[in-house]
Design an enzyme around this catalytic site. Structure first.
Site: not given
Ligand SMILES: Cc1cc2nc3c(=O)[nH]c(=O)nc-3n(C[C@H](O)[C@H](O)[C@H](O)COP(=O)(O)OP(=O)(O)OC[C@H]3O[C@@H](n4cnc5c(N)ncnc54)[C@H](O)[C@@H]3O)c2cc1C
Length: 384
Positions: A131, A158, A268, A279, A338, A363-364
Site C-alpha cells: 500500500g 478505482s 432551523r 456564535q 444539522h 493517493e498516499g
Molecule cells: C476507495 C479507494 C480507492 C483507491 N483507488 C486506488 C487506485 O485507483 N489505484 C491504486 O493503486 N490504489 C488505490 N487505492 C489504494 C490506496 O492508494 C492505498 O489504500 C493507500 O496508499 C494506503 O495503503 P494501505 O491501504 O495498504 O495502507 P497501509 O500502507 O497499510 O497503511 C496503514 C496505516 O499505516 C500508516 N503508515 C504506513 N506506512 C507508514 C510510514 N512509513 N510512516 C507512518 N505511517 C505509515 C498509514 O498512513 C496508515 O495509517 C484506493 C484506496 C481506496 C480506499
C-alpha cells in the site's frame, strides 16, 4: 502573483458549476444509495470538454491550464466525490501518464477516447501487501516472445472493474526495490485478466473499486509505457497530479459543507432564534470558510507551478494533506450543525463525511504526505 481567474477560467467555472448543479447534484444521493456507477453522467461530460484536462487538442484533449483543471475537480467534488474520483483517475492519472510518458502511437490510440469519455481509465499500483510501500509490489512482468506475461493481484483500484484502459505497475526480473518496476498499458478483455468489485465501502459508493487478477496475461511489446525500469518514476510523477486532483475535489466538499450548513442554519429555529445567530454555530461555519480558502489557495499554488512545468511534489502533497483533512473537519462540523438530521441521508452532509475520509487515505495517506513534507523540510527521508 495573480489572484483572480482569467476569462477562460471563468468560462470553465461557469460550465462546470452549471453541469454540477443540473446533472450531478440531483442524482448524487440516489446514486450513493443504489451504488450506481454514473456512466451516463460521464458520457455527457466528455463532449463538453470536462474530461480532456490539460491534454493538447492535437490528442483530443481540452488543452486547459491546471487552474481550470482544479476548478473542474472542485465543482464536480462539490456535487459528488464518487464522480470526482472517477474523473481524477481518468484525467490526472491515466491521461497524464500517457501524455507524459507514452509514445506517439500510444497517445494516438488512447488519448482521444479517454478525453471524450468514450474510454474509461484505471491506474493500478496498490497490492494486498503493498500500500504505502508501493515500491515493494509483487506483480511480475515476464518477457516472452512478442510481449510480456503479467502475473499478480492489484487491489483497491478505482474504476478497476469498468475500465477499458489500465495502467499496471509490475516488476521485471527478480530484483527487489522500485528500480525493477515498469508500467504497462493493459486493455479490458486481455486474456487471463479478471476483476472483482469491492463492496461494503464507507463512502464513494457510486464509484467502482476493484481487485484485479492477472494470470499469465499476455500484453504486446508496445504495451510498455515509458522505458523498462521507469515505472516507479512514472507512478510518482502521476501521483503529483493525482494528489492535486484529490485536493481540488476536497475544496469542493468543503464548499458543499458551507452551502448545506448555511442553508440549514438559517432555517432551523431553536430557543426562539435561527441557529445561524448562535456564535458557536458561526464558529463552525467560519472555520469551514477559512479552510476552503486556504485549501483553494494551496491548490492554485500547485496549479501555477504545474503550468510553468516546475516540480511540485511538495506543494501537491501540502495541498492534498491540508485539503483532505480540512474536508473531514468541515463535513464533521456540517453534521453537527444539522444535529440529528445531519445523521441521516435526508441531508447530504453524512455523505460528505463518508466521502471525505477516503481522501486522507488514497493517493498516499496523510501520514505519507507528512513524511514527504518532512523530507523536503529536513532533508531526511523517513521512508523508502
Ligand atoms: C476507495 C479507494 C480507492 C483507491 N483507488 C486506488 C487506485 O485507483 N489505484 C491504486 O493503486 N490504489 C488505490 N487505492 C489504494 C490506496 O492508494 C492505498 O489504500 C493507500 O496508499 C494506503 O495503503 P494501505 O491501504 O495498504 O495502507 P497501509 O500502507 O497499510 O497503511 C496503514 C496505516 O499505516 C500508516 N503508515 C504506513 N506506512 C507508514 C510510514 N512509513 N510512516 C507512518 N505511517 C505509515 C498509514 O498512513 C496508515 O495509517 C484506493 C484506496 C481506496 C480506499
Amino acid at each position: 502573483m495573480e489572484f483572480g481567474l482569467n476569462n477562460k477560467q471563468k468560462e470553465i467555472q461557469e460550465l462546470a458549476k452549471r453541469f454540477t448543479d443540473e446533472e450531478i447534484i440531483p442524482r448524487a444521493r440516489q446514486n450513493d444509495i443504489d451504488e450506481h456507477f454514473p456512466i451516463e453522467i460521464l458520457k455527457k461530460m466528455g463532449p463538453l470538454g470536462l474530461m480532456g484536462g490539460t491534454v493538447p487538442k492535437e490528442w483530443g484533449g481540452s488543452e486547459l491550464d491546471f487552474v481550470s483543471d482544479a476548478i473542474i475537480f472542485e465543482e464536480v467534488g462539490r456535487g459528488c466525490s464518487s464522480l470526482r474520483t472517477i474523473l481524477s483517475v481518468q484525467v490526472s492519472l491515466v491521461e497524464q501518464a500517457i501524455l507524459n510518458w507514452g509514445t506517439e502511437e500510444q497517445k494516438r490510440k488512447y488519448l482521444p477516447g479517454l478525453c471524450r469519455g468514450e474510454l474509461l481509465g484505471a491506474f493500478a499500483i496498490t497490492e494486498p501487501e503493498a500500500g504505502s510501500d508501493a515500491g515493494s509490489l509483487k506483480t511480475t512482468a515476464q518477457k516472452v516472445d512478442g510481449g510480456w506475461l503479467l502475473n499478480g493481484v492489484k487491489t483497491w483500484i478505482s474504476n478497476g472493474g469498468m475500465a477499458d484502459v489500465l495502467i499496471i505497475f509490475a516488476r521485471v526480473g527478480k530484483e527487489p526495490g522500485s528500480k525493477a518496476i515498469s508500467a504497462f498499458i493493459v486493455e479490458k478483455g486481455t486474456e487471463g485478466f479478471t476483476t472483482r468489485e469491492i463492496k461494503g465501502k464507507l463512502g464513494l459508493k457510486a464509484a467502482n473499486t476493484a481487485v484485479l487478477f492477472f494470470k499469465d496475461s499476455f500484453v504486446p511489446e508496445d504495451a510498455l509505457l515509458g522505458n523498462q525500469g521507469e515505472g516507479f518514476k512514472i507512478a510518482l510523477s502521476c501521483l503529483d497530479n493525482g494528489r492535486f486532483g484529490v485536493a481540488s475535489g476536497c475544496v469542493g466538499i468543503i464548499q458543499a459543507c458551507i452551502d448545506a450548513s448555511t442553508q440549514y442554519a438559517k432555517k432551523r429555529v431553536q430557543f426562539g432564534k435561527s441557529i445561524a445567530s448562535f456564535q458557536l454555530v458561526q464558529d463552525m461555519i467560519a472555520k469551514m470558510v477559512v479552510d476552503r480558502d486556504a485549501a483553494r489557495l494551496l491548490v492554485y499554488r500547485a496549479a501555477e507551478l504545474k503550468n510553468k512545468g516546475v516540480r511540485n511534489t511538495l506543494e501537491s502533497s501540502i495541498a492534498k494533506y491540508f485539503a483532505s483533512e480540512a474536508a473531514v473537519r468541515a463535513a464533521t462540523d456540517a453534521i453537527q450543525i444539522h444535529g440529528a438530521y445531519g445523521y441521516s441521508n435526508a441531508f447530504p452532509v453524512e455523505r460528505y463525511l463518508r466521502d471525505a475520509k477516503v481522501a486522507t487515505i488514497y493517493e498516499g495517506t496523510s501520514q505519507i504526505q507528512k513524511l514527504i513534507i518532512g523530507e523536503h523540510t529536513l532533508g531526511v527521508r523517513a521512508f523508502f
